[in-house]
Design a protein around this motif. Structure first.
Motif, PDB file in Angstrom:
ATOM      1  N   CYS A   1       0.824  -1.212   0.000  1.00  0.00           N
ATOM      2  CA  CYS A   1       0.000   0.000   0.000  1.00  0.00           C
ATOM      3  C   CYS A   1       0.853   1.255   0.000  1.00  0.00           C
ATOM      4  CB  CYS A   1      -0.945   0.005   1.193  1.00  0.00           C
ATOM      5  SG  CYS A   1      -2.245  -1.221   1.054  1.00  0.00           S
ATOM      6  N   ARG A   2       1.849   1.273   0.840  1.00  0.00           N
ATOM      7  CA  ARG A   2       2.716   2.448   0.917  1.00  0.00           C
ATOM      8  C   ARG A   2       3.438   2.666  -0.426  1.00  0.00           C
ATOM      9  NH1 ARG A   2       5.837   1.248   5.389  1.00  0.00           N
ATOM     10  NH2 ARG A   2       4.028   1.724   6.656  1.00  0.00           N
TER      11      ARG A   2
ATOM     12  N   TYR B   1      -1.605   3.675  -1.618  1.00  0.00           N
ATOM     13  CA  TYR B   1      -2.953   3.348  -1.182  1.00  0.00           C
ATOM     14  C   TYR B   1      -3.029   3.494   0.328  1.00  0.00           C
ATOM     15  CZ  TYR B   1      -4.192   1.596  -5.770  1.00  0.00           C
ATOM     16  OH  TYR B   1      -4.462   1.507  -7.096  1.00  0.00           O
ATOM     17  N   ARG B   2      -4.256   3.689   0.835  1.00  0.00           N
ATOM     18  CA  ARG B   2      -4.472   3.845   2.268  1.00  0.00           C
ATOM     19  C   ARG B   2      -5.380   2.735   2.776  1.00  0.00           C
ATOM     20  NH1 ARG B   2      -4.513   8.580   4.993  1.00  0.00           N
ATOM     21  NH2 ARG B   2      -6.717   8.308   5.451  1.00  0.00           N
ATOM     22  N   LEU B   3      -5.117   2.324   4.012  1.00  0.00           N
ATOM     23  CA  LEU B   3      -5.940   1.316   4.667  1.00  0.00           C
ATOM     24  C   LEU B   3      -6.577   1.934   5.902  1.00  0.00           C
ATOM     25  CD1 LEU B   3      -3.521  -1.761   4.606  1.00  0.00           C
ATOM     26  CD2 LEU B   3      -5.534  -1.393   3.171  1.00  0.00           C
TER      27      LEU B   3
ATOM     28  N   ARG C   1      -7.669  -2.440   7.993  1.00  0.00           N
ATOM     29  CA  ARG C   1      -6.498  -3.054   8.636  1.00  0.00           C
ATOM     30  C   ARG C   1      -6.921  -4.195   9.556  1.00  0.00           C
ATOM     31  NH1 ARG C   1      -4.982   2.348   9.463  1.00  0.00           N
ATOM     32  NH2 ARG C   1      -5.332   2.117  11.692  1.00  0.00           N
TER      33      ARG C   1
ATOM     34  N   PHE D   1      -3.554  -8.072  -2.121  1.00  0.00           N
ATOM     35  CA  PHE D   1      -3.453  -6.655  -2.470  1.00  0.00           C
ATOM     36  C   PHE D   1      -3.985  -6.415  -3.881  1.00  0.00           C
ATOM     37  CE2 PHE D   1      -0.919  -3.280  -4.531  1.00  0.00           C
ATOM     38  CZ  PHE D   1      -1.353  -2.196  -3.786  1.00  0.00           C
TER      39      PHE D   1
ATOM     40  N   SER E   1      -7.695  -6.793  -4.070  1.00  0.00           N
ATOM     41  CA  SER E   1      -8.360  -5.668  -3.407  1.00  0.00           C
ATOM     42  C   SER E   1      -8.391  -4.441  -4.309  1.00  0.00           C
ATOM     43  CB  SER E   1      -7.661  -5.335  -2.088  1.00  0.00           C
ATOM     44  OG  SER E   1      -7.778  -6.410  -1.187  1.00  0.00           O
ATOM     45  N   ILE E   2      -7.309  -4.194  -5.017  1.00  0.00           N
ATOM     46  CA  ILE E   2      -7.255  -3.050  -5.945  1.00  0.00           C
ATOM     47  C   ILE E   2      -8.268  -3.253  -7.067  1.00  0.00           C
ATOM     48  CG2 ILE E   2      -5.811  -1.747  -7.572  1.00  0.00           C
ATOM     49  CD1 ILE E   2      -5.216  -1.403  -4.507  1.00  0.00           C
TER      50      ILE E   2
ATOM     51  N   THR F   1      -7.823   6.007  -3.522  1.00  0.00           N
ATOM     52  CA  THR F   1      -6.696   5.438  -2.771  1.00  0.00           C
ATOM     53  C   THR F   1      -7.080   4.669  -1.510  1.00  0.00           C
ATOM     54  OG1 THR F   1      -6.351   7.514  -1.570  1.00  0.00           O
ATOM     55  CG2 THR F   1      -5.078   7.192  -3.600  1.00  0.00           C
ATOM     56  N   ASN F   2      -8.318   4.793  -1.037  1.00  0.00           N
ATOM     57  CA  ASN F   2      -8.718   4.076   0.178  1.00  0.00           C
ATOM     58  C   ASN F   2      -9.221   2.680  -0.163  1.00  0.00           C
ATOM     59  OD1 ASN F   2      -8.103   6.292   1.720  1.00  0.00           O
ATOM     60  ND2 ASN F   2     -10.130   6.499   2.610  1.00  0.00           N
ATOM     61  N   ILE F   3      -8.560   1.683   0.376  1.00  0.00           N
ATOM     62  CA  ILE F   3      -9.030   0.306   0.244  1.00  0.00           C
ATOM     63  C   ILE F   3      -9.967   0.057   1.419  1.00  0.00           C
ATOM     64  CG2 ILE F   3      -8.370  -2.126   0.216  1.00  0.00           C
ATOM     65  CD1 ILE F   3      -5.651  -1.235  -0.934  1.00  0.00           C
TER      66      ILE F   3
END
Length: 77
Positions: free
Chosen positions: A2-3, A7-9, A14, A42, A45-46, A65-67
């Motif tokens: 993600c980093r 992307y943000r969790l 999380r 990952f 999820s994207i 960007t938010n998963i």
């Protein structure tokens, strides 16, 4: 992952991921591959994020960007 890809969790995501990885770890066998599982989860999820936001307007950085928890699906192993 993600980093690296920006992307943000959010916290609920999380938590879901940690529970999913814990479940996988408890079910592991000799073919279990930590990195491969994480990368596949990952990427899946994207793909789900993309499907979820298709047609949404206006698109914001947060949407892109938010998963979210619904984007994370643990496939049966």
């Amino acid at each position: 992952f993600c980093r690296k890809y920006h992307y943000r969790l959010p916290k609920p995501t999380r938590i879901k991921l940690l529970k999913s990885f814990d479940r996988l770890l408890k079910q592991k066998d000799e073919s279990f591959g930590n990195g491969r599982v994480a990368r596949n989860m990952f990427e899946d999820s994207i793909q789900r994020l993309s499907t979820r936001i298709v047609g949404v307007t206006p698109l914001t950085k947060e949407l892109l960007t938010n998963i979210e928890p619904e984007d994370v699906v643990l496939k049966d192993t």
